[in-house]
Design a protein around this motif. Structure first.
Motif, short mmCIF file in Angstrom:
data_model
loop_
_atom_site.label_atom_id
_atom_site.label_comp_id
_atom_site.label_asym_id
_atom_site.label_seq_id
_atom_site.Cartn_x
_atom_site.Cartn_y
_atom_site.Cartn_z
N GLN A 175 0.83 -1.20 0.00
CA GLN A 175 0.00 0.00 0.00
C GLN A 175 0.86 1.25 0.00
O GLN A 175 0.55 2.23 -0.71
N GLN A 176 1.94 1.21 0.76
CA GLN A 176 2.86 2.36 0.78
C GLN A 176 3.50 2.58 -0.59
O GLN A 176 3.61 3.70 -1.08
N ASP A 177 3.93 1.49 -1.25
CA ASP A 177 4.53 1.58 -2.58
C ASP A 177 3.50 2.11 -3.58
O ASP A 177 3.81 2.95 -4.45
N TYR A 178 2.26 1.59 -3.42
CA TYR A 178 1.19 2.07 -4.31
C TYR A 178 0.97 3.56 -4.11
O TYR A 178 0.82 4.32 -5.07
N ASP A 179 0.89 3.99 -2.85
CA ASP A 179 0.65 5.42 -2.57
C ASP A 179 1.74 6.28 -3.17
O ASP A 179 1.47 7.36 -3.73
N THR A 180 3.00 5.81 -3.07
CA THR A 180 4.12 6.59 -3.62
C THR A 180 3.99 6.69 -5.14
O THR A 180 4.10 7.79 -5.73
N GLN A 181 3.78 5.54 -5.80
CA GLN A 181 3.66 5.55 -7.27
C GLN A 181 2.41 6.30 -7.72
O GLN A 181 2.45 7.03 -8.73
N ASN A 182 1.32 6.14 -6.98
CA ASN A 182 0.09 6.85 -7.35
C ASN A 182 0.28 8.35 -7.24
O ASN A 182 -0.20 9.12 -8.11
N ALA A 183 0.96 8.79 -6.18
CA ALA A 183 1.22 10.22 -6.04
C ALA A 183 2.09 10.74 -7.18
O ALA A 183 1.87 11.85 -7.73
N ASN A 184 3.09 9.94 -7.59
CA ASN A 184 3.99 10.35 -8.69
C ASN A 184 3.22 10.45 -10.00
O ASN A 184 3.32 11.45 -10.73
N ILE A 185 2.42 9.40 -10.33
CA ILE A 185 1.67 9.39 -11.59
C ILE A 185 0.60 10.47 -11.56
O ILE A 185 0.35 11.16 -12.57
N THR A 186 -0.05 10.64 -10.41
CA THR A 186 -1.06 11.70 -10.30
C THR A 186 -0.42 13.06 -10.55
O THR A 186 -1.00 13.92 -11.24
N GLY A 187 0.79 13.28 -10.00
CA GLY A 187 1.50 14.54 -10.23
C GLY A 187 1.81 14.75 -11.72
O GLY A 187 1.68 15.86 -12.24
N LEU A 188 2.25 13.67 -12.38
CA LEU A 188 2.55 13.77 -13.81
C LEU A 188 1.28 14.04 -14.61
O LEU A 188 1.30 14.83 -15.58
N GLU A 189 0.15 13.36 -14.21
CA GLU A 189 -1.11 13.60 -14.91
C GLU A 189 -1.57 15.04 -14.74
O GLU A 189 -2.07 15.68 -15.69
N GLN A 190 -1.39 15.57 -13.55
CA GLN A 190 -1.75 16.96 -13.31
C GLN A 190 -0.83 17.90 -14.09
O GLN A 190 -1.28 18.93 -14.63
N GLY A 191 0.45 17.52 -14.17
CA GLY A 191 1.40 18.34 -14.94
C GLY A 191 1.06 18.35 -16.42
O GLY A 191 1.17 19.39 -17.10
N LYS A 192 0.67 17.20 -16.97
CA LYS A 192 0.29 17.11 -18.37
C LYS A 192 -0.93 17.99 -18.66
O LYS A 192 -1.02 18.67 -19.71
N ALA A 193 -1.89 17.98 -17.73
CA ALA A 193 -3.07 18.83 -17.92
C ALA A 193 -2.68 20.29 -17.89
O ALA A 193 -3.19 21.10 -18.70
#
Length: 321
Positions: free
Chosen positions: A119-137
């Protein structure tokens, strides 16, 4: 002298009559004494017989009591042996159950630790991908604002547009930092041969697996809790059974001990009664011997008296002037 024979005859008849009367009185006295002695001896003999019967009854009762005590002791010993023979196996079964549960709890704890790490690894990767998705937008919005709208927001399209966006003098400083981080992140994904879309899909799958694992671990935890509750109830039931049986055995032991004490007292009482009967028999024998002696003496005296009366009857009587 003509009346002398008549006087002699009268005198002899008077003496004989008195002697016979004395003999009759002696016989009556003897018969009365014999009847009294016989009655007393008969009463004493009956009492002895009654004592013997009571003694025999007491002996039989004691024998029955002894047999009942021995039977009760054997039955109690059998029950104890049978009960305590099964207790260790039941206790071991419960202890083995606790040992197994402890092992399952350890496995569950390890699974929960792995789930937490995942869950911790997922949260880290999810936060990273979410940040990239927000950056792309944000990059797409900036490109449209600068008059060069992006045809799509794929990683390749955004990466291609980022250099010109970063070089635009109208780019605000806070957006420049965001786009620079976006460029680094997207480049790292590209170098790894993946994209934000692929990463998001992988994260969705990972999240579903984490949720399934969490549900499975929760079900296992609930099942283990139920098994432990059942085991606790069985252990409590066994302990209560042991206490109940122990109390019942103690009560039975106390009753047998009391019965043995009563039996021992009965043996003492019976021995005392046996001695009293022996003493009574001796007293009876002594009294009978004494009575027989006295009656024999009386019979002898009576016989002597009868002989004396016969002598008187056969004697010749004279009257002396």
């Amino acid at each position: 002298d003509a009346i002398r024979p008549a006087r002699e005859d009268a005198r002899s008849q008077q003496v004989i009559t008195d002697a016979n009367q004395q003999l009759a009185d002696a016989e009556t006295e003897y018969n009365d004494a014999k009847a009294e002695a016989d009655s007393k001896l008969a009463d004493a003999a009956q009492k002895l017989q009654d004592g013997k019967t009571e003694l025999q009854d007491g002996e039989q009762k004691l024998a029955d009591a002894k047999a009942q005590i021995d039977s009760g002791q054997k039955q109690l010993d059998d029950q104890k042996n049978q009960f305590y023979a099964t207790v260790p196996a039941q206790q071991k079964q419960i202890q083995d159950g606790y040992t197994a549960l402890d092992g399952y709890d350890a496995q569950l704890a390890a699974g929960e630790a792995q789930l937490a790490a995942g869950q911790q690894d997922y949260d880290t990767q999810n936060a990273n991908i979410t940040g990239l998705e927000q950056g792309k937008a944000a990059a797409a919005q900036l490109a449209a604002a600068f008059g060069s709208p992006l045809p799509d927001t794929s990683d390749a399209t955004v990466l291609e547009a980022l250099p010109s966006l970063l070089a635009n003098p109208a780019l605000p400083a806070e957006n420049a930092a965001q786009l620079s981080a976006l460029q680094s992140g997207l480049s790292a994904l590209a170098a790894a041969g993946t994209t934000t879309e692929a990463s998001r899909a992988a994260l969705t799958t990972a999240k579903a697996q984490l949720d399934a694992t969490a549900a499975q671990l929760a079900a296992q935890k609930q099942a283990l809790a139920q098994q432990r509750a059942t085991l606790d109830a069985n252990a409590a039931k066994l302990d209560a059974g042991i206490r109940t049986a122990t109390a019942a055995f103690s009560d039975a032991d106390a009753k047998l001990l009391d019965a043995r004490a009563q039996y021992d007292q009965g043996v003492k009482d019976l021995a005392k009664a046996r001695q009293q009967l022996a003493d009574g028999q001796q007293e009876y024998d002594d009294a009978k011997a004494e009575a027989d002696t006295k009656l024999a003496d009386g019979a002898e005296q009576l016989a002597d008296a009868k002989a004396a009366v016969r002598d008187i009857e056969q004697a010749e009587w004279y009257v002396w002037d």
